[in-house]
Design a protein around this motif. Structure first.
Motif, short mmCIF file in Angstrom:
data_model
loop_
_atom_site.label_atom_id
_atom_site.label_comp_id
_atom_site.label_asym_id
_atom_site.label_seq_id
_atom_site.Cartn_x
_atom_site.Cartn_y
_atom_site.Cartn_z
N GLY A 136 13.97 9.14 -17.44
CA GLY A 136 13.49 7.53 -17.56
C GLY A 136 13.57 6.70 -16.48
O GLY A 136 12.75 5.81 -16.46
N GLU A 137 14.30 7.75 -15.10
CA GLU A 137 14.26 6.45 -13.89
C GLU A 137 12.86 6.57 -12.83
O GLU A 137 12.04 7.86 -13.29
CB GLU A 137 15.28 7.63 -12.98
N SER A 138 12.10 5.50 -12.54
CA SER A 138 11.01 5.37 -12.58
C SER A 138 11.79 6.15 -10.13
O SER A 138 12.72 6.20 -9.97
CB SER A 138 10.84 4.01 -11.63
N ALA A 139 10.03 5.73 -9.27
CA ALA A 139 10.47 6.39 -7.99
C ALA A 139 10.76 5.64 -7.36
O ALA A 139 12.21 5.97 -6.69
CB ALA A 139 9.23 7.05 -7.83
N ALA A 140 10.29 4.23 -8.00
CA ALA A 140 11.18 3.62 -7.13
C ALA A 140 12.69 3.39 -7.43
O ALA A 140 13.68 2.86 -6.54
CB ALA A 140 11.04 2.33 -7.08
N ASP A 141 13.14 3.28 -7.89
CA ASP A 141 14.63 2.88 -8.58
C ASP A 141 15.65 4.49 -7.94
O ASP A 141 16.37 4.10 -7.69
CB ASP A 141 14.87 3.08 -10.16
N LEU A 142 14.70 5.86 -8.05
CA LEU A 142 15.54 7.07 -7.67
C LEU A 142 15.60 6.40 -6.03
O LEU A 142 16.09 7.16 -5.34
CB LEU A 142 14.22 8.24 -8.19
N LEU A 143 13.96 6.29 -5.54
CA LEU A 143 14.81 6.14 -4.26
C LEU A 143 15.56 4.86 -3.48
O LEU A 143 16.39 4.66 -2.69
CB LEU A 143 12.90 5.27 -3.55
N ALA A 144 15.62 3.79 -4.44
CA ALA A 144 16.72 3.07 -4.46
C ALA A 144 17.93 3.46 -4.24
O ALA A 144 18.74 2.90 -3.42
CB ALA A 144 16.22 1.75 -5.15
N ARG A 145 18.45 4.44 -5.27
CA ARG A 145 19.23 4.24 -5.76
C ARG A 145 20.34 5.40 -4.31
O ARG A 145 21.27 5.75 -4.09
CB ARG A 145 19.60 5.71 -7.02
N ALA A 146 18.92 6.07 -3.65
CA ALA A 146 19.57 7.76 -2.83
C ALA A 146 19.61 6.51 -1.51
O ALA A 146 20.48 6.55 -0.92
CB ALA A 146 17.77 8.65 -2.61
N VAL A 147 19.09 5.71 -1.06
CA VAL A 147 19.25 4.87 0.24
C VAL A 147 20.01 4.06 0.26
O VAL A 147 20.55 3.87 0.41
CB VAL A 147 17.58 4.19 0.32
N GLY A 148 20.53 3.83 -1.15
CA GLY A 148 21.66 2.68 -1.58
C GLY A 148 23.62 3.48 -1.53
O GLY A 148 23.99 3.21 -0.47
#
Length: 207
Positions: free
Chosen positions: A83-95
């Motif tokens: 259920g993770e959105s692309a934006a949230d996934l990218l945010a988690r990866a960069v974070g």
């Protein structure tokens, strides 16, 4: 929770960090072109042969953190949560990268020093641009693979380019104004958050 590195791995990591720190300090003090591999090895108290068992060249010293950080991003993106959105996934990866860097002042200093050298040493700029292109390409392809239901490859490229471009430009501007490494990283994190907020706004359907 990750595995605790064994004694051999910890020793290798210490040697790599000693070589990196020695190289960057010499580059900053003497100049990149003027520093030799033998000087780096001597400063780190290892042999030239040992240097080449870790790095293929002086240039490789400058790329190590970038490659490690790319690896963190790709591993995170490959483990998209349900259920993770692309934006949230990218945010988690960069974070994940920001968290590792911000937790270690030495890594923070290393990254700031590398970026300073890229800005001031003409021979490094072309290679840095190629590395940046390859990094963004790999990130975009990984994001598309993880979120094919949400982004095509062009959209994934635009998302990655927006975030990475914002981070790089913010960091270079702060460096150019003489900000210390911690302030540079704070600016990079803020730029990433702003770019991600824009991505979320675009990807969220109107009510």
């Amino acid at each position: 929770m990750g595995e605790v590195p064994g004694l051999r791995e910890r020793k290798k990591l210490r040697t790599r960090r000693a070589l990196t720190a020695a190289a960057l300090r010499l580059f900053m003090e003497k100049g990149y072109e003027q520093t030799t591999v033998s000087e780096i090895a001597m400063t780190a108290d290892v042999s030239t042969r040992t240097f080449f068992s870790y790095f293929a060249s002086k240039e490789e010293v400058l790329l190590f953190n970038s490659r490690e950080n790319l690896g963190r991003v790709l591993r995170t993106v490959a483990e998209r949560r349900s259920g993770e959105s692309a934006a949230d996934l990218l945010a988690r990866a960069v974070g994940a990268v920001f968290d590792v860097v911000s937790a270690d002042a030495e890594i923070e200093w290393e990254i700031a020093s590398v970026n300073h050298l890229i800005m001031t040493v003409p021979s490094l700029r072309a290679h840095a641009l190629l590395l940046l292109f390859d990094t963004q390409r790999e990130m975009a392809e990984a994001l598309h693979r993880a979120c094919p239901d949400e982004l095509d490859l062009v959209e994934a490229a635009a998302a990655v380019g927006g975030v990475v471009g914002a981070v790089k430009l913010a960091g270079f501007i702060r460096l150019n104004r003489g900000a210390p490494p911690a302030e540079v990283m704070a600016a990079c994190r803020r730029a990433a958050e702003m770019a991600l907020a824009g991505l979320r706004a675009i990807s969220t359907p109107p009510a």
